[in-house]
Write an enzyme that holds these catalytic residues in place. Structure first.
Site, short mmCIF file in Angstrom:
data_model
loop_
_atom_site.label_atom_id
_atom_site.label_comp_id
_atom_site.label_asym_id
_atom_site.label_seq_id
_atom_site.Cartn_x
_atom_site.Cartn_y
_atom_site.Cartn_z
N CYS A 382 24.28 32.52 36.68
CA CYS A 382 23.97 32.90 38.05
C CYS A 382 23.98 34.42 38.22
O CYS A 382 23.03 35.08 37.83
CB CYS A 382 24.92 32.19 39.02
SG CYS A 382 24.21 32.09 40.68
N HIS A 508 24.36 26.97 37.64
CA HIS A 508 25.73 26.93 37.11
C HIS A 508 25.89 25.73 36.18
O HIS A 508 26.33 24.66 36.61
CB HIS A 508 26.73 26.79 38.26
CG HIS A 508 26.83 28.02 39.11
ND1 HIS A 508 27.69 29.05 38.81
CD2 HIS A 508 26.18 28.38 40.23
CE1 HIS A 508 27.57 29.99 39.72
NE2 HIS A 508 26.67 29.62 40.60
N GLU A 510 28.08 25.14 34.17
CA GLU A 510 29.50 24.77 34.01
C GLU A 510 29.89 23.58 34.87
O GLU A 510 30.89 22.92 34.59
CB GLU A 510 30.41 25.97 34.29
CG GLU A 510 30.48 26.46 35.73
CD GLU A 510 29.45 27.53 36.08
OE1 GLU A 510 28.40 27.57 35.42
OE2 GLU A 510 29.69 28.29 37.03
N1 GLN Z 1 25.73 36.76 44.46
C1 GLN Z 1 24.60 36.17 43.82
C2 GLN Z 1 23.71 35.43 44.80
O1 GLN Z 1 24.11 35.10 45.88
C3 GLN Z 1 25.03 35.24 42.69
C4 GLN Z 1 25.78 34.04 43.19
C5 GLN Z 1 26.54 33.32 42.11
O2 GLN Z 1 26.76 33.87 41.03
N2 GLN Z 1 26.96 32.11 42.37
O3 GLN Z 1 22.59 35.14 44.51
#
Ligand code: GLN
Length: 542
Positions: A382, A508, A510
Site C-alpha cells: 500500500c 494489503h 497481509e
Molecule cells: N496513506 C496512503 C493512502 O491513503 C496509504 C494507505 C495505506 O498504506 N493503507 O492511500
C-alpha cells in the site's frame, strides 16, 4: 441451532483473549464444526478505522471492507474463514444504531434506555452473526476487563441472552491472569478469584476458567481456584505463555478443553484432526535457517501495529522451514544513505508496510532506494507501493521531488494522487477505498508467476493511487505495471524487473495470509530472501 461461547477477561487487559478465542475456534473447526467468532469492543468509536495504530494496533480489513479490531485477523487466521462487519461490534456502532432508530421514531414514544434498548441491540448483533453463516458455534469475545464501566452493557446483554436461549445453549469462559511472584516463588490466585466474584455480581457464573500464566500451574492452585470460583476442576484450564501463538490450540487440546466444552454445551464428542496443524508447529519449532527482514515503518514501537504483516512473514517462513527475524526500522530516524546502509547491510529482505501521513516518508524512500540499488528483495504494501513509485520517479525517471499529494500538495510531479472517487468525500470514518477488489495480472510478470492465475482478489484500504499521467514515462523508464483493476485504470501492482525481487502492491496482501496457506507475495519475498542469504553464505564460504 447455534451454540454460544462467551469469552471475558479479568485482572488485566492484553491477556491474549483473542488468541484463546481463535485457538478454541481452531479446535472446534478441527472437529468439523462450523465456527464463527465475534468481537465486542467497549469503546465509543464506531470502528477502529479512525484510531491511531499507537492506540489500537493494526486495523484489520475484512473482505466486505469492514475496518475491524486486530483480533479478527487472528480469528481469520486460526479458523481459516473470512469474517465480516457483523463480526466486529463496538459500543459506538451499537449506540449509533439505537440513536438512528430513535431519530426515525422507531421506538414509538418510548424512553430509550440502556436496558432494554442498548442491550437489545447488542443481543440482536449476536443473532445477526449467527444468522449470517449459521455456525454450529459462535464464539463471542468481549474486549476489556471485567469491572470496566464501559463493558457493562455487553456483560448484561450476555446475562439476558443466556437465560433467554437456555443455559445449555451457551457457556461463559473467563480468562484471567495468575501473577507470578518471584520473591516467594508463587503463582497468586487471589486476583482471579476477585475477578470471578465481580463477574458473578453481574449475574454470570463462568463454567470454565482459562488461566494465563508464565509457568505451569500446579494441581493445588487449580483445585483452589475451582473451589473458590465454583468451577468444575476439569474446567480450570492452563494457558501458559508459548513460544508461538500457533502452539496454543495444541496446548489447550492436551488438557481436554473441547471434551469439557462439549459436555457443557451438549455437543457430540467428535474426533479432531490436528495433524497438519501439528506438522506446522513442528516446523515452527525446528527451523532450518533464520533470515532477517527489515520492516521500515512509522509505528515500530508498537509491533501490534503491523501484526498481520508480521504473521504473514512468519507463515511464509513456516512453509520454507525458515525463522523470520524482523529488524524494526523507525523510518523517521533515517537521515541519509549512510544511515540506511548501516541499518540494512545485514538484511535479506525489506518490507515497507502501509501507513498514513508524511512523518518518516523520506526515510522510507531511502530504504527503497537502497533495496533497488543493491538488489535486496523488496515487498511494498500500500503506502510501500506508493513510496516505491515516488522513489522510482525521482531517482530513475528524473522527476525531481516527485511526491504524493498526501505528503506535498504542491509537488511538481504528483505521481501518487487522491483517487477520483475520493475527491468529493467528506469525513474520515469508513470513507477509504475499502475491502476486496479484483485485480488483473499481466502474463510474464513476477506477480503472475507467484499467483499462477490472471485474476486475483485483494483487500484495500487507501485514499491515494498511482497517477496515470506519469504511467508512460515510468514504464518507459523500466517500471512494470503487472496488476491493474479489470478496467485497466488503477495500477495495483508494480515491479522492477531489474531486481531479482522488487514488487509492490496497492492492496494489503497481509490480510489474506493464513498459517497453512502463506500469501503468494510473502512467499515470493521469503524465497527470494532465502536465496539471497544462501548466496551470501556461499560467497563467504568461497
Ligand atoms: N496513506 C496512503 C493512502 O491513503 C496509504 C494507505 C495505506 O498504506 N493503507 O492511500
Amino acid at each position: 441451532m447455534t451454540k454460544y461461547i462467551f469469552i471475558t477477561g479479568g485482572v488485566v487487559s492484553s491477556l491474549g483473549k483473542g488468541i484463546v478465542a481463535a485457538s478454541l475456534g481452531r479446535l472446534l473447526v478441527s472437529r468439523g464444526y462450523k465456527v464463527s467468532i465475534q468481537k465486542f469492543d467497549p469503546y465509543i468509536n464506531v470502528d477502529p478505522g479512525t484510531m491511531s495504530p499507537f492506540q489500537h494496533g493494526e486495523v484489520f480489513v475484512c473482505e466486505d471492507g469492514a475496518e475491524t479490531d486486530l483480533d479478527l485477523g487472528h480469528y481469520e487466521r486460526f479458523i481459516d474463514t473470512n469474517l465480516s462487519q457483523i463480526n466486529n461490534v463496538t459500543s459506538g456502532s451499537v449506540y449509533q444504531t439505537v440513536i438512528n432508530k430513535e431519530r426515525k421514531g422507531e421506538y414509538l414514544g418510548a424512553t430509550v434506555q440502556m436496558i432494554p434498548h442498548i442491550t437489545g441491540e447488542i443481543k440482536s448483533r449476536l443473532i445477526q452473526a449467527a444468522k449470517k453463516d449459521s455456525p454450529d458455534i459462535l464464539i463471542a469475545e468481549i474486549g476489556g476487563t471485567i469491572g470496566d464501566i464501559e463493558s457493562l452493557p455487553f456483560i448484561e446483554s450476555i446475562r439476558q441472552f443466556r437465560s433467554e436461549i437456555g443455559l445449555q445453549n451457551s457457556m461463559s469462559i473467563h480468562v484471567t491472569l495468575l501473577p507470578y511472584l518471584p520473591t516467594s516463588g508463587e503463582l497468586k490466585t487471589k486476583p482471579s478469584q476477585h475477578s470471578v466474584n465481580v463477574l458473578r455480581s453481574y449475574g454470570i457464573q463462568p463454567e470454565m476458567l482459562v488461566l494465563r500464566t508464565q509457568i505451569p500451574v500446579g494441581k493445588n492452585e487449580k483445585d483452589k481456584i475451582a473451589l473458590f470460583c465454583s468451577v468444575n476442576k476439569d474446567c480450570v484450564i492452563e494457558c501458559k505463555d508459548m513460544k508461538s501463538i500457533y502452539e496454543v490450540p495444541l496446548y489447550l487440546e492436551e488438557q481436554g478443553i473441547v471434551t469439557q466444552i462439549s459436555k457443557i454445551l451438549g455437543l457430540k464428542e467428535k474426533e479432531s484432526d490436528l495433524t497438519s496443524w501439528e506438522n506446522m508447529v513442528q516446523k515452527i519449532n525446528h527451523p532450518e535457517r533464520t533470515i532477517n527482514i527489515a520492516l521500515a515503518g512509522k509505528y515500530t514501537e508498537l509491533n501490534d501495529a503491523y501484526i498481520s504483516v508480521v504473521e504473514s512473514l512468519k507463515h511464509a517462513g513456516f512453509e520454507n522451514n525458515t525463522k523470520v527475524n524482523i529488524k524494526w526500522i523507525a523510518s523517521e530516524e533515517i537521515q541519509n544513505m549512510e544511515d540506511t546502509k548501516n541499518l540494512l547491510k545485514d538484511v535479506d529482505g525489506i518490507i515497507v508496510p502501509g501507513g498514513f501521513g508524511v512523518r518518516g516518508i523520506e526515510g522510507k524512500l531511502k530504504v527503497i532506494q537502497y533495496a533497488r540499488e543493491n538488489n535486496i528483495p523488496y515487498l511494498g504494501l500500500c503506502l510501500g507501493m506508493q513510496c516505491a513509485v515516488i522513489e522510482f520517479a525521482r531517482n530513475v525517471a528524473g522527476l525531481e521531488n516527485a511526491n504524493s499529494t498526501e505528503f506535498n500538495k504542491n509537488a511538481n510531479y504528483k505521481v501518487v494522487d487522491l483517487m477520483e472517487e475520493q475527491k468529493n468525500i467528506a469525513g474520515y470514518g469508513a470513507t477509504m477505498r475499502l475491502g476486496s477488489y479484483p485485480c488483473k495480472l499481466s502474463k510474464n510478470t513476477k506477480a503472475y508467476d507467484l499467483y499462477g492465475t490472471d485474476l486475483i482478489y485483494e483487500r484495500h484500504r487507501h485514499r491515494f493511487e498511482f497517477n496515470n499521467d506519469y504511467k508512460d514515462l515510468l514504464v518507459e523508464n523500466g517500471l512494470v505495471i503487472s496488476g491493474t483493476s479489470p478496467d485497466g485504470l488503477l495500477a495495483e501492482i508494480v515491479e522492477n524487473p531489474n531486481c531479482d525481487f522488487f514488487i509492490a502492491c496497492q492492496f494489503h496482501p497481509e490480510f489474506k495470509s493464513r498459517p497453512q496457506r502463506p500469501h503468494p507475495l510473502f512467499r515470493g519475498l521469503i524465497q527470494a530472501a532465502i536465496k539471497k542469504s544462501e548466496n551470501q553464505l556461499q560467497k563467504i564460504g568461497d
